[in-house]
Enzyme design. Structure first.
Site, PDB file in Angstrom:
ATOM      1  N   CYS A 131       0.837  -1.207   0.000  1.00  0.00           N
ATOM      2  CA  CYS A 131       0.000   0.000   0.000  1.00  0.00           C
ATOM      3  C   CYS A 131       0.871   1.257   0.000  1.00  0.00           C
ATOM      4  O   CYS A 131       1.491   1.586   1.015  1.00  0.00           O
ATOM      5  CB  CYS A 131      -0.905  -0.032   1.230  1.00  0.00           C
ATOM      6  SG  CYS A 131      -1.909   1.440   1.434  1.00  0.00           S
ATOM      7  N   CYS A 134      -0.378   4.065   2.282  1.00  0.00           N
ATOM      8  CA  CYS A 134      -0.113   3.808   3.704  1.00  0.00           C
ATOM      9  C   CYS A 134       1.361   4.020   4.047  1.00  0.00           C
ATOM     10  O   CYS A 134       1.693   4.602   5.072  1.00  0.00           O
ATOM     11  CB  CYS A 134      -0.468   2.367   4.072  1.00  0.00           C
ATOM     12  SG  CYS A 134      -2.065   1.816   3.471  1.00  0.00           S
ATOM     13  N   ASP A 135       2.253   3.533   3.212  1.00  0.00           N
ATOM     14  CA  ASP A 135       3.660   3.416   3.629  1.00  0.00           C
ATOM     15  C   ASP A 135       4.649   4.262   2.833  1.00  0.00           C
ATOM     16  O   ASP A 135       5.828   4.312   3.180  1.00  0.00           O
ATOM     17  CB  ASP A 135       4.094   1.938   3.536  1.00  0.00           C
ATOM     18  CG  ASP A 135       3.293   1.057   4.484  1.00  0.00           C
ATOM     19  OD1 ASP A 135       2.857   1.584   5.531  1.00  0.00           O
ATOM     20  OD2 ASP A 135       3.101  -0.132   4.187  1.00  0.00           O
TER      21      ASP A 135
HETATM   22  C1  LIG Z   1       0.483  -4.315   5.250  1.00  0.00           C
HETATM   23  C2  LIG Z   1      -0.676  -3.376   5.198  1.00  0.00           C
HETATM   24  C3  LIG Z   1      -0.537  -2.086   5.680  1.00  0.00           C
HETATM   25  C4  LIG Z   1      -1.608  -1.208   5.656  1.00  0.00           C
HETATM   26  N1  LIG Z   1      -1.450   0.036   6.172  1.00  0.00           N
HETATM   27  C5  LIG Z   1      -2.496   0.902   6.210  1.00  0.00           C
HETATM   28  C6  LIG Z   1      -2.354   2.209   6.744  1.00  0.00           C
HETATM   29  O1  LIG Z   1      -1.273   2.615   7.176  1.00  0.00           O
HETATM   30  N2  LIG Z   1      -3.457   3.014   6.749  1.00  0.00           N
HETATM   31  C7  LIG Z   1      -4.672   2.607   6.259  1.00  0.00           C
HETATM   32  O2  LIG Z   1      -5.627   3.363   6.328  1.00  0.00           O
HETATM   33  N3  LIG Z   1      -4.823   1.378   5.719  1.00  0.00           N
HETATM   34  C8  LIG Z   1      -3.775   0.518   5.687  1.00  0.00           C
HETATM   35  N4  LIG Z   1      -3.914  -0.719   5.100  1.00  0.00           N
HETATM   36  C9  LIG Z   1      -5.211  -1.066   4.506  1.00  0.00           C
HETATM   37  C10 LIG Z   1      -6.228  -1.448   5.613  1.00  0.00           C
HETATM   38  O3  LIG Z   1      -5.633  -2.384   6.473  1.00  0.00           O
HETATM   39  C11 LIG Z   1      -7.486  -2.016   4.983  1.00  0.00           C
HETATM   40  O4  LIG Z   1      -8.032  -1.075   4.089  1.00  0.00           O
HETATM   41  C12 LIG Z   1      -8.528  -2.346   6.060  1.00  0.00           C
HETATM   42  O5  LIG Z   1      -8.017  -3.246   6.996  1.00  0.00           O
HETATM   43  C13 LIG Z   1      -9.782  -2.942   5.424  1.00  0.00           C
HETATM   44  O6  LIG Z   1     -10.644  -3.229   6.462  1.00  0.00           O
HETATM   45  P1  LIG Z   1     -11.839  -4.289   6.324  1.00  0.00           P
HETATM   46  O7  LIG Z   1     -12.473  -4.329   7.666  1.00  0.00           O
HETATM   47  O8  LIG Z   1     -12.657  -3.951   5.153  1.00  0.00           O
HETATM   48  O9  LIG Z   1     -11.162  -5.677   5.966  1.00  0.00           O
HETATM   49  P2  LIG Z   1      -9.934  -6.492   6.557  1.00  0.00           P
HETATM   50  O10 LIG Z   1      -9.049  -5.640   7.374  1.00  0.00           O
HETATM   51  O11 LIG Z   1      -9.362  -7.200   5.374  1.00  0.00           O
HETATM   52  O12 LIG Z   1     -10.613  -7.542   7.545  1.00  0.00           O
HETATM   53  C14 LIG Z   1     -11.348  -8.623   7.061  1.00  0.00           C
HETATM   54  C15 LIG Z   1     -11.856  -9.426   8.233  1.00  0.00           C
HETATM   55  O13 LIG Z   1     -12.741 -10.432   7.746  1.00  0.00           O
HETATM   56  C16 LIG Z   1     -12.478 -11.652   8.412  1.00  0.00           C
HETATM   57  N5  LIG Z   1     -12.960 -12.746   7.589  1.00  0.00           N
HETATM   58  C17 LIG Z   1     -12.637 -13.061   6.305  1.00  0.00           C
HETATM   59  N6  LIG Z   1     -13.286 -14.191   5.936  1.00  0.00           N
HETATM   60  C18 LIG Z   1     -14.031 -14.576   7.008  1.00  0.00           C
HETATM   61  C19 LIG Z   1     -14.920 -15.672   7.266  1.00  0.00           C
HETATM   62  N7  LIG Z   1     -15.171 -16.610   6.341  1.00  0.00           N
HETATM   63  N8  LIG Z   1     -15.493 -15.765   8.498  1.00  0.00           N
HETATM   64  C20 LIG Z   1     -15.275 -14.821   9.443  1.00  0.00           C
HETATM   65  N9  LIG Z   1     -14.450 -13.763   9.251  1.00  0.00           N
HETATM   66  C21 LIG Z   1     -13.838 -13.661   8.052  1.00  0.00           C
HETATM   67  C22 LIG Z   1     -10.955 -11.621   8.626  1.00  0.00           C
HETATM   68  O14 LIG Z   1     -10.581 -12.543   9.654  1.00  0.00           O
HETATM   69  C23 LIG Z   1     -10.777 -10.159   9.029  1.00  0.00           C
HETATM   70  O15 LIG Z   1     -11.034 -10.014  10.411  1.00  0.00           O
HETATM   71  C24 LIG Z   1      -2.853  -1.618   5.107  1.00  0.00           C
HETATM   72  C25 LIG Z   1      -2.994  -2.912   4.595  1.00  0.00           C
HETATM   73  C26 LIG Z   1      -1.921  -3.792   4.629  1.00  0.00           C
HETATM   74  C27 LIG Z   1      -2.078  -5.176   4.070  1.00  0.00           C
END
Ligand SMILES: Cc1cc2nc3c(=O)[nH]c(=O)nc-3n(C[C@H](O)[C@H](O)[C@H](O)COP(=O)(O)OP(=O)(O)OC[C@H]3O[C@@H](n4cnc5c(N)ncnc54)[C@H](O)[C@@H]3O)c2cc1C
Length: 313
Positions: A131, A134-135
């Site tokens: 990302c 982010c970084d």
């Molecule tokens: C390395 C890295 C660094 C990042 N740094 C930043 C940053 O600095 N700033 C920023 O704003 N964003 C950052 N991001 C992006 C940010 O993390 C994501 O945009 C955000 O986490 C998305 O949130 P979400 O809740 O939609 O999904 P996710 O965070 O992807 O969470 C998905 C959830 O669904 C659950 N899940 C999936 N399938 C199932 C299932 N079958 N049953 C039950 N649960 C399930 C998983 O266990 C998880 O808890 C970064 C991403 C990465 C990979």
């Protein structure tokens, strides 16, 4: 019968849980395997409002979870294995139990595609990133490599030139797949360099990334390539396998929602990265989680003839 079941415990799912819990809907949250979601992969989030010193990803998860539980959200530390989303009573299955709910909020996020090489997982957040928004800032004045040859690799690579002194785009083919306009912009930018016909064989470093081991696919030559960071842009996979055939997905397999986070299935809402191929940020995931929970509350009120504020209809 529960009011709200939330699948996923990232910023989207846990924000939906905070709002649903404060609306006295006693949401059940299925955390899945990655409690806290993708943010827990990063040691430092510097762009989440309200934390001027930055915040560790795991710390963020714990704060979100505590806040949701404070208002009555129940956490279930299991993976959802099957769903039935049609009709007024939706069923959500885990390996051990079945839960019925009036509404379901899907917040299963997405997974950045990995290269699958040695050193990659260990050095995430220590030089390996998925990302640029982010970084990128952490690599001000440095040399970074970008892996990929499509639109996101070039787009993000160009974005990184705001910070890095040098951006080397490494692509396994002899030509880029990105749109011509992006290729032209990248080629004109003096900070951008290209290595074609090249793959990363290993990401090397102890505490942080030190160098990449690269292989030229034409000559078979193997070289060590010194960089401060590597950004991998070879696609994202939305976690939607569970929902195929039950709700509408787009061509990239993201869930299709309207601006109120409704899916095509009534009583089913989606929020966060599972429905967002563009922004993919913790704050946007949290924002859409809020919308999904308010819409679920409204859906239940409408179906049960309960009072609901006119201004929010
Ligand atoms: C390395 C890295 C660094 C990042 N740094 C930043 C940053 O600095 N700033 C920023 O704003 N964003 C950052 N991001 C992006 C940010 O993390 C994501 O945009 C955000 O986490 C998305 O949130 P979400 O809740 O939609 O999904 P996710 O965070 O992807 O969470 C998905 C959830 O669904 C659950 N899940 C999936 N399938 C199932 C299932 N079958 N049953 C039950 N649960 C399930 C998983 O266990 C998880 O808890 C970064 C991403 C990465 C990979």
């Amino acid at each position: 019968m529960h009011d709200v079941v939330i699948i996923g415990s990232g910023p989207a799912g846990l924000t939906a849980a905070i709002y649903a819990a404060r609306a006295n809907l006693n949401p059940l949250v299925f955390t899945g395997m990655e409690r806290g979601g993708q943010v827990t992969l990063t040691s430092d989030l510097e762009n989440y409002p309200g934390f001027p010193e930055g915040l560790g990803g795991f710390d963020m998860y714990q704060r979100f979870e505590q806040q949701a539980m404070r208002f009555g959200a129940e956490m279930i530390y299991e993976v959802v294995t099957k769903v039935e989303l049609q009709g007024d009573s939706k069923n959500v299955y885990t390996a051990s139990e079945t839960y019925s709910s009036k509404t379901v909020i899907i917040a299963t996020g997405s997974t950045p595609r990995r290269l699958g090489v040695s050193g990659e997982d260990r050095l995430i957040g220590k030089g390996v990133s998925y990302c640029a928004t982010c970084d990128g800032f952490f690599f001000t004045g440095k040399h970074v490599a970008v892996i990929g040859g499509g639109n996101s690799a070039l787009d993000e690579g160009l974005f990184l030139t705001r910070y890095a002194d040098k951006v080397t785009i490494i692509h396994r083919r002899d030509r880029l797949r990105a749109d011509a306009i992006l290729q032209e912009r990248a080629k004109k930018n003096k900070k951008v360099h290209f290595l074609f016909d090249t793959i990363v064989e290993e990401i090397i470093g102890e505490e942080s990334l030190n160098h990449l081991r690269l292989k030229n696919l034409k000559t078979e030559a193997v070289d060590s390539f010194q960089v401060d960071g590597v950004f991998i842009f070879i696609g994202h996979k939305p976690n939607t396998d569970l929902f195929v055939g039950q709700i509408d997905l787009d061509a990239g397999n993201y869930i299709v929602t309207d601006r109120r986070m409704h899916t095509n299935q009534s009583g089913v809402f989606a929020c966060g990265d599972v429905q967002d191929a563009i922004y993919r940020q913790a704050v946007t995931a949290a924002g859409t989680g809020c919308i999904a929970a308010i819409e679920a509350e409204k859906y239940i009120a409408e179906h049960e003839g309960r009072a609901y504020p006119e201004s929010r209809k």
